[in-house]
Design an enzyme around this catalytic site. Structure first.
Site, PDB file in Angstrom:
ATOM      1  CB  VAL A  17      61.781  91.924  44.292  1.00 20.41           C
ATOM      2  CG1 VAL A  17      61.147  90.551  44.414  1.00 20.41           C
ATOM      3  CG2 VAL A  17      61.354  92.583  42.982  1.00 20.41           C
TER       4      VAL A  17
ATOM      5  CD  GLU B  21      73.466  87.109  49.914  1.00 20.00           C
ATOM      6  OE1 GLU B  21      73.952  88.243  49.765  1.00 20.00           O
ATOM      7  OE2 GLU B  21      73.444  86.537  51.017  1.00 20.00           O
TER       8      GLU B  21
ATOM      9  N   GLY C 170      68.006  88.482  43.922  1.00 24.37           N
ATOM     10  CA  GLY C 170      67.376  89.386  42.955  1.00 24.37           C
ATOM     11  C   GLY C 170      67.480  90.806  43.470  1.00 24.37           C
ATOM     12  CB  SER C 171      65.994  93.952  42.340  1.00 25.00           C
ATOM     13  OG  SER C 171      64.646  93.589  42.327  1.00 25.00           O
ATOM     14  CB  THR C 172      67.328  96.013  47.091  1.00 28.29           C
ATOM     15  OG1 THR C 172      68.691  95.651  46.892  1.00 28.29           O
ATOM     16  CG2 THR C 172      67.121  96.459  48.521  1.00 28.29           C
TER      17      THR C 172
ATOM     18  CB  CYS D 120      74.840  91.257  42.314  1.00 26.45           C
ATOM     19  SG  CYS D 120      75.785  89.762  42.538  1.00 26.45           S
TER      20      CYS D 120
ATOM     21  CB  SER E 262      66.881  81.864  40.759  1.00 27.80           C
ATOM     22  OG  SER E 262      66.011  81.221  39.872  1.00 27.80           O
TER      23      SER E 262
ATOM     24  CE  LYS F  17      59.458  84.005  40.235  1.00 28.83           C
ATOM     25  NZ  LYS F  17      59.990  84.088  38.859  1.00 28.83           N
TER      26      LYS F  17
ATOM     27  CD  GLU G  34      71.580  96.508  41.346  1.00 29.27           C
ATOM     28  OE1 GLU G  34      70.372  96.339  41.559  1.00 29.27           O
ATOM     29  OE2 GLU G  34      72.438  95.638  41.568  1.00 29.27           O
TER      30      GLU G  34
END
Ligand code: NAD
Length: 541
Positions: A269, A293, A265-267, A327, A187, A212, A425
């Site tokens: 990762v 997402e 989280g971010s794209t 986001c 998350s 996590k 972003e």
């Protein structure tokens, strides 16, 4: 076993408390905030029936007061991650065989605990850990999370009730099995509700989980774990580990029992995790479910027929609430030349009344960004702008990290619609405006569609229905959540299922039955009442 078809309580969205001066809720949340601020805590991981303290700790600080220590949390060694996997596998059988209504009941109790005795605690923890003002904490940690828990219980029932048809002599039944193995939930820092939902939605469907949380949300994640336990969630169903995300993820992805990932989280990762799953694909018992997402570069486009004050309000709220760290936050705006001046004047006027500072002071609309890395990223972007003749700062542009990571809400106007801040972003209180000639409305819609790799949220403001129709068609794939005459943030569970495609994720719509379907593997059972006893069909006679 009860012989009954139970009915989950009908879910309704949680009412948002006002925290107006003199209200009881304001007194309660400020008291909880002061108490938490004044003590230091030591947060263990939760693995099976153990509170695990490794002695290897990290410090937690409020982003708006980064020299103040809220306490420490313990980080995992590889062996702890393996223990969490084992604990989730050990708990699986009993949990997956528990009656679904009993599982629902645990999470419905969690919802009521948050609505009642834990409300001020979880809100204060979110204010401290993530630097949210009380309204932002209330709509996230209290209301959205309560909604996730209640609506998901109803969606679960809806899914289970969905059964195939039957012809004479046959009974077809679908059993919605949980996935075989365990699920990994990862998350982000920005929503306490998302953190709680990523693990709880999966567990509600009968799965067990290794969760996590983000290093920057541990303080409020700890409260979520307390709520789960008080609600009666059995040990081992949700195992919470902290620490090096890469090591933890690699260890999880090495397990043959890895059944899926529920990620937000971010794209970048997410793409890396997907790559690793692909590389390991031969080692898994089943094809893992991959739900992610991810990032956004969310737009607002105003038509010449739009109302300037409404557009300005959409920009202020959509771009700057929670410091633009949603986001869904609007970060690129397209204004028609004939309305741009008026809209910008309204924005400037509003910004003059906005205060930046600690969430403990209810005068502050804007609080700190999450950590030093985010602060530096935004400062760099602002300093780059100052050197570039194609972009101008028309409001804000100041920053100060002496006490907290504060960035003034900043508005840029660019002559270059492909300027970096229109595409990348940045995840902060920074919005870029591009002014288009009114006659280029149709051309600008194409520009909106093609400028960014993301497709999460977007908003169009117009009083002209033909223009709205055109935008709906032209921007069909530009946003998973599309807003007409409203800001692009603030999706409500059960009303606006949330998620986007392209670089923004797998669009499995959090807050809907579609998301829960990803955490089951249906088994079809066909029962024939009078079986055939001769292989010959009539045509053979
Ligand atoms: P992040 O990518 O830094 O972290 C997200 C999670 O991934 C954290 O738990 C983090 O510890 C973990 N992580 C980081 N590096 C990792 C690695 N190498 N391997 C495995 N895991 C790793 O994101 P963040 O800063 O916490 O959150 C902001 C991002 O999340 C933004 O990009 C935002 O758009 C996105 N987001 C998307 C949605 C959505 O619904 N689309 C919602 C919230 C946030």
């Amino acid at each position: 076993m009860a012989n009954s078809v139970f009915q989950v309580p009908y879910p309704r969205n949680e009412a948002i408390l006002t925290y107006a001066p003199g209200s009881l809720e304001k007194d309660q949340v400020l008291a909880a905030y002061a108490k938490m601020y004044g003590e230091t805590i030591d947060v263990p991981m939760r693995i099976g029936n153990q509170d695990v303290k490794t002695g290897n700790t990290e410090i937690m600080c409020p982003p708006h007061d980064h020299k103040h220590e809220l306490g420490t949390y313990h980080v995992a060694a590889k062996s702890n991650v393996k223990e969490a996997i084992d604990a989730s596998l050990k708990a699986k059988k009993a949990w997956s065989q528990m009656a679904w209504e009993s599982r629902a009941s645990i999470f419905l109790k969690a919802a009521e605990l948050i609505a009642g005795p834990f409300r001020s605690i979880i809100n204060a923890a979110t204010m401290l850990a993530q630097s949210k003002n009380i309204h932002q904490a209330e709509i996230d940690a209290a209301c959205e999370y309560i909604d996730f828990l209640k609506f998901n219980a109803a969606f679960m029932q809806e899914i289970y009730a969905n059964q195939p048809k039957n012809e004479k002599g046959v009974w077809n039944r679908l059993s919605y099995r949980p996935l075989e193995g365990f699920v990994y939930a990862v998350s982000p820092f920005n929503f306490t509700a998302i953190a709680g939902n990523l693990c709880a939605s999966v567990a509600m469907m009968g799965n067990t989980v290794v969760w996590k949380p983000s290093d920057h949300q541990v303080f409020s994640a700890n409260i979520l774990m307390q709520v789960f336990r008080e609600a009666g969630l059995p040990d081992g169903v949700i195992n919470m580990v902290f620490g090096d995300p890469e090591m933890i993820t690699n260890t999880v992805l090495e397990s043959p029992d890895f059944a899926g990932i529920h990620y937000t989280g971010s794209t970048e990762v997410f793409r890396n995790i997907w790559r690793k799953i692909g590389t390991n694909i031969e080692c898994y018992r089943s094809y893992p479910r991959i739900v992610g997402e991810t990032g956004g570069k969310d737009f607002i486009i105003a038509h010449p027929s739009s109302n300037p004050k409404e557009v300005a309000t959409g920009i202020i709220r959509g771009a700057f609430e929670f410091q633009g760290q949603k986001c869904s936050a609007a970060s690129r705006v397209y204004l028609p030349k004939t309305k741009a001046y008026e809209i910008i004047e309204f924005i400037k006027k509003d910004l003059k009344s906005i205060k930046v500072g600690s969430p403990e002071n209810f005068d502050n609309f804007i609080n700190a960004v999450i950590h030093k890395k985010a602060f530096d990223r935004l400062v760099n972007a602002i300093e780059e702008v100052k050197k570039n003749k194609d972009v101008e700062i028309i409001a804000g542009g100041n920053y100060d990290d002496t006490k907290g990571y504060f960035i003034e809400p900043t508005v840029l106007v660019t002559k270059d619609p492909q300027y970096i801040t229109m595409k990348k972003e940045l995840f902060g209180p920074l919005v870029t405006i591009y002014i288009y000639p009114d006659i280029e409305w149709s051309k600008t819609l194409k520009l909106v569609d093609q400028t960014s790799e993301y497709a999460l949220t977007g908003a169009v403001y117009s009083q002209n229905r033909y223009a709205l129709e055109e935008a709906l068609n032209e921007l069909e794939n530009s946003a998973g959540n599309f807003y007409i005459n409203d800001k692009p943030t603030g999706a409500v569970v059960g009303q606006q299922p949330f998620g986007g495609a392209r670089g923004s994720g797998t669009n499995d719509k959090a807050g809907s039955a579609a998301n829960l379907m990803r955490w089951v593997s249906p088994r079809l059972i066909k029962e024939t009442f009078v079986p055939a006893n001769d292989y010959r069909y009539p045509f053979l006679e």
